[in-house]
Design an enzyme around this catalytic site. Structure first.
Site, mmCIF file in Angstrom:
data_model
loop_
_atom_site.group_PDB
_atom_site.id
_atom_site.type_symbol
_atom_site.label_atom_id
_atom_site.label_comp_id
_atom_site.label_asym_id
_atom_site.label_seq_id
_atom_site.Cartn_x
_atom_site.Cartn_y
_atom_site.Cartn_z
ATOM 1 N N GLU A 50 -28.195 13.600 -1.934
ATOM 2 C CA GLU A 50 -27.886 14.495 -3.136
ATOM 3 C C GLU A 50 -26.849 13.702 -3.873
ATOM 4 O O GLU A 50 -25.667 13.469 -2.959
ATOM 5 C CB GLU A 50 -27.674 15.806 -2.962
ATOM 6 C CG GLU A 50 -28.749 16.805 -2.852
ATOM 7 C CD GLU A 50 -28.507 18.092 -2.387
ATOM 8 O OE1 GLU A 50 -29.457 18.840 -2.211
ATOM 9 O OE2 GLU A 50 -27.250 18.412 -2.653
ATOM 10 N N ASP A 61 -19.090 26.060 -6.867
ATOM 11 C CA ASP A 61 -18.593 24.939 -5.719
ATOM 12 C C ASP A 61 -17.314 25.658 -5.243
ATOM 13 O O ASP A 61 -16.116 26.092 -6.006
ATOM 14 C CB ASP A 61 -18.628 23.655 -6.047
ATOM 15 C CG ASP A 61 -19.790 23.032 -6.203
ATOM 16 O OD1 ASP A 61 -20.431 23.096 -5.133
ATOM 17 O OD2 ASP A 61 -20.104 22.576 -7.367
#
Lengths: 265, 408
Positions: A50, A61
């Site tokens: 990724e 995040d």
């Protein structure tokens, strides 16, 4: 051309093991170092990669990936560079699936059709857009389908059966199961709690299932690997990259870390 | 304006559509973890929309606790000084806690209670929304966590202390430039991590659907009162409405009830900071372009790579790189016009209003007033202009003193 994601899951099934998905942020801490880390990932044991598209406001995040994104942006990362990095990676690796992950705005500004076309040309296989739920993703799914890219969708502990149906419709590649209600790199996931959820999910879909968020150590990864098809490790890898930026680690340390994770699976 | 830009039934007031879109703006761009929660907020909001018991509680507290209706005041000295249009101030700075923010907080906390939520979070820039949220949380005995940029904590110390007195837990946000945008990121991260018990009281008419519509509806108490008050005073509707815009909640609250009255012109005033050509401003419509942030598509300040840039304004309450999606739609459709005013112009309006009206305005409505000062002299004496005085300036005296070179 064979779909790299499907092929890799088929290979893993034949080997009877779960795959390792590694996340790094493109251009973190700078382009050359990031490219070197990226190019070495398959050899060190990553089954899937990724590649994060840095964004100024990564709302889903935790601190580790926020900092990774910021380091990359400080070193002038941009979408064009991310796609160039994918292209450079493909020069020596034609098998490892490469998945771009990020937020919608940089894609929207780049232009969804241009993005899908150029991502495909750069050797990208799939895409995860954290802040684009199925209700809003049509303007991206159409160009992606035309380009032949998989749209990988997220399922979370809060996803009920009604939403599951909406999410599964049009989902490609694999399902990304977010193991905690929270942001990346924070709480630890619990295998015993996840197992019934995964069993339920398996009854609804044939897509492979990867588990991510809240998996940090090799032993976490080993435990998760028993119940899913692939395990995603992000924050702990980018923390090592942060230490490279600070001068206390080297590119080889990322390799050592990834090897250890892979050996645990 | 294009027909396409209009919503259904030839009205400017029927938006958003079912998926929360105003034309191409708005929507629900949130992480999957939040989607079920956002949908449940929407359902709860739909349930109370036509529930008289909800609105009866809302209006009773609006009257007895906030002090509504706020007066509509004919600013005679300002009118005389500018020598043109007849200028009214809608006095929302007289509300409890000193700004329009509490109208929305009251509505949202009543909704949170109905949903059985037991913890409140909010973001704040200038601290006005934080104070208003902490206030209603004290009133309803709910624990409250306020996310505030570290830079804003430094420049808004009185409001930080007020929030603490009211019992709020203040979380300093150091990511980015440590201002409102970063506080909102952090509040969203907290919400994702506490989906079961927590309600997020968003402070402006932005964010994922249903927030832009919901906040607008709670703030529409401003415009609805103006409609009644001006009709009583002037026997007709106003010619022009003016309000400042950060996220745009006070402006949409004033404008929305008048959107289908073609004779009423409306002007939203953005913060031009050091000037639109300096790149250091907070004018998303005048200096930005459409993008996706904080759950909605709207005009944003951003670079050519889609990275959000930092806003600048002397007013912490306008210091945000986005704007509510309904304003983006009203901008494109041409129904509302948008102007921008610099820090210096706002500062001048701040001082003039204090001296001649005896009203110390907040720096936010000082932007609206600066625009009034630009256009009023050229308008005829029978031109009725209503400006929303959406906050009082007590919180800003330190910033202003600093700018004027005065040591307190």
């Amino acid at each position: 051309m064979v779909n790299r994601i499907a092929q890799r899951f088929a290979d893993l099934k034949a080997q009877n093991r779960a795959g390792l998905v590694t996340f790094i942020s493109a251009g973190d801490p700078d382009r050359d170092t990031s490219q070197a880390i990226l190019n070495d990932l398959p050899e060190n044991g990553a089954d899937f990669i990724e590649l994060g598209m840095p964004f100024s406001d990564p709302m889903a995040d935790g601190l580790a990936i926020q900092h990774a994104s910021q380091r990359a942006l400080n070193a002038h990362a941009c979408m064009t560079q991310t796609l160039q990095m994918a292209k450079s990676f493909r020069v020596n690796d034609t098998k490892t699936p490469l998945i771009l992950m990020g937020y919608f705005n940089p894609i929207y500004i780049y232009g969804t059709e241009r993005f899908a076309k150029e991502a495909k040309e750069s050797g990208v296989d799939g895409l995860i857009v954290v802040d684009l739920p199925p209700e809003e993703d049509q303007e991206l799914t159409d160009p992606m389908r035309d380009a032949g890219l998989d749209l990988i969708r997220l399922i979370t502990p809060t996803t009920d059966d009604d939403r599951l149906e909406t999410i599964l419709k049009g989902a490609g590649g694999f399902l990304y199961y977010v193991s905690i209600t929270g942001i990346t790199g924070t709480a630890s996931a619990n295998v015993d709690q996840l197992k019934p959820r995964l069993d339920h999910l398996r009854r609804k879909t044939d897509l492979p299932i990867a588990i991510g968020f809240g998996i940090k150590t090799a032993s976490d990864a080993a435990a998760m690997a028993r119940i899913c098809d692939a395990v995603v490790i992000g924050s702990s890898i980018v923390e090592t990259i942060g230490a490279i930026h600070d001068g206390s680690k080297t590119v080889q340390d990322v390799g050592t870390q990834v090897k250890a994770l892979r050996n645990a699976l | 304006m294009s027909e396409q830009a209009q919503q259904t039934s030839n009205s400017y007031r029927s938006g958003p559509d079912e998926r929360g879109h105003f034309g191409i703006y708005g929507g629900r761009y949130v992480a999957e973890t939040l989607m079920p929660l956002i949908l449940s907020v929407e359902k709860a909001y739909k349930d109370i929309e036509d529930d008289p018991s909800f609105w009866s509680e809302f209006y009773t507290l609006a009257r007895d606790y906030i002090g509504r209706p706020s007066p509509l005041y004919l600013a005679q000295a300002m009118t005389k000084h500018l020598g043109g249009a007849k200028i009214y101030f809608k006095r929302d700075e007289l509300n409890h806690t000193g700004a329009h923010k509490i109208n929305n907080c009251l509505g949202q906390i009543l909704l949170a209670k109905r949903m059985g939520k037991t913890r409140i979070i909010a973001e704040t820039g200038a601290g006005q929304h934080g104070v208003a949220t902490a206030t209603v949380c004290a009133l309803f005995d709910m624990p409250c966590t306020i996310f505030m940029g570290a830079t804003d904590i430094e420049r808004q110390k009185p409001n930080v202390f007020r929030m603490k007195l009211l019992g709020a837990d203040i979380r300093a946000v150091t990511s980015g430039a440590g201002t409102l945008k970063d506080a909102m990121n952090e509040a969203l991260r907290d919400w994702v991590s506490h989906v079961d018990d927590t309600f997020y009281i968003i402070g402006t008419a932005a964010g994922p659907h249903p927030y832009p519509a919901m906040v607008r509806d709670f703030q529409s108490v401003i415009g609805n009162e103006v409609r009644e008050q001006i009709t009583e005073r002037e026997g007709r509707l106003p010619d022009t409405l003016i309000a400042c815009i950060g996220g745009g909640s006070n402006a949409i609250g004033l404008f929305h009830p008048f959107l289908d009255d073609p004779g009423v012109a409306m002007i939203g005033v953005e913060a031009a900071g050091y000037g639109l050509d300096t790149g250091q401003h907070a004018a998303s419509l005048s200096g930005g372009k459409p993008g996706v942030l904080h759950g909605n598509r709207t005009y944003l300040l951003q670079n050519e790579d889609g990275q959000i840039t930092e806003a600048h304004s002397i007013s912490a309450g306008l210091d945000y790189p986005g704007i509510g999606p309904e304003h983006s739609w009203l901008h494109d459709s041409g129904r509302v016009s948008y102007a921008a005013v610099t820090d210096d112009e706002a500062l001048e309006a701040f001082q003039l209003c204090s001296k001649i009206e005896g009203i110390i305005p907040a720096l936010e409505p000082s932007h609206a007033l600066a625009h009034v000062m630009k256009i009023a002299p050229d308008l005829p004496a029978d031109h009725v202009l209503v400006m929303n005085m959406c906050g009082r300036g007590d919180k800003d005296i330190f910033t202003v003193a600093d700018k004027l070179g005065v040591t307190l």
